[in-house]
Design a protein around this motif. Sequence first.
Motif, PDB file in Angstrom:
ATOM      1  N   GLU A  30       2.829  17.202  14.945  1.00 18.75           N
ATOM      2  CA  GLU A  30       3.230  17.476  16.431  1.00 18.75           C
ATOM      3  C   GLU A  30       4.478  16.708  16.832  1.00 18.75           C
ATOM      4  O   GLU A  30       4.967  15.824  16.100  1.00 18.75           O
ATOM      5  N   LYS A 192      11.180  19.580  12.024  1.00 17.15           N
ATOM      6  CA  LYS A 192       9.924  19.776  12.625  1.00 17.15           C
ATOM      7  C   LYS A 192       9.131  20.653  11.582  1.00 17.15           C
ATOM      8  O   LYS A 192       9.735  21.566  10.810  1.00 17.15           O
ATOM      9  N   ASP A 213       5.764  19.996  21.026  1.00  9.38           N
ATOM     10  CA  ASP A 213       4.224  20.539  21.427  1.00  9.38           C
ATOM     11  C   ASP A 213       3.512  20.167  22.528  1.00  9.38           C
ATOM     12  O   ASP A 213       3.002  20.905  23.224  1.00  9.38           O
ATOM     13  N   LYS A 214       3.859  18.603  22.684  1.00 10.08           N
ATOM     14  CA  LYS A 214       3.451  18.056  23.906  1.00 10.08           C
ATOM     15  C   LYS A 214       4.736  17.348  24.679  1.00 10.08           C
ATOM     16  O   LYS A 214       5.739  17.026  24.328  1.00 10.08           O
ATOM     17  N   THR A 228       1.802  20.820  27.766  1.00  9.73           N
ATOM     18  CA  THR A 228       2.590  21.715  26.949  1.00  9.73           C
ATOM     19  C   THR A 228       3.790  21.613  27.347  1.00  9.73           C
ATOM     20  O   THR A 228       3.869  21.428  28.949  1.00  9.73           O
TER      21      THR A 228
END
Length: 252
Positions: A30, A192, A213-214, A228
């Motif tokens: 992530e 990533k 992602d967060k 998100t």
Amino acid sequence: MAVLQVENIYKKFGKTEVLKGISFSLEKGEVLAIIGSSGSGKTTLLRCLNFLERPDKGKITVSNKVLYDTDDENTLLESEIREKRLHFGLVFQNFNLFPQYSVLKNITLAPTLLKKGTPAEIEEKAKQLIEQVGLSDKLKAYPCELSGGQQQRVAIARALAMEPEILCFDEPTSALDPELTGEVLRVIKGLKSEDSTMIVVTHEMEFAKSVADKVIFMADGIIEEMGTPEQIFDNPQSEKTKAFLQSSLENF
């Protein structure tokens, strides 16, 4: 299973409380973007995770191993802090390259000191990383011969050479001219993958929205809002988040 679990982190400098109970988790692969105004505690949080600052209270767990817990004295030994830093890689705002060393030596120095392979293996890995960040023609160059964007790309390769479980970026483009910002953001975006877990403190909202992602929005030492990218950027719930994004989006 979470690769990183941060629980109830507090940090103060003198009488000033900078972090007031920060908790979040991160799964392997992530990307977490941390946004917020200057003074909200973003950099202090990264420094606590990398053990450049010691939290006054809280717990940090990486891959199910408790690295730091203020309720467990065995995790607080100064002699073990250096080893715990190896779980994290940190790319600073201002590159922090060694000016007296070439690009290649900047990247091989720490792995060599820590014996993370034979000299030939370490050099080969460094050359692969330099190629990955697009600087194969700068192997023998010194930092003073590089642009700011190139120096930051070397700093990224140097952090990757230590094979950290979590790679952290502290405002990686804040010291760069606008035309150099894009090249560094492209390199970070290219990292990533399902094997690469990253935390990026950034003021580049468009980048955060596209790569994370967060997203955590920090304000006054707390996590004001977390979700998100779609939740934070398209449907923020907090008035502080809304005000921050409105002022930031005007600069897009």
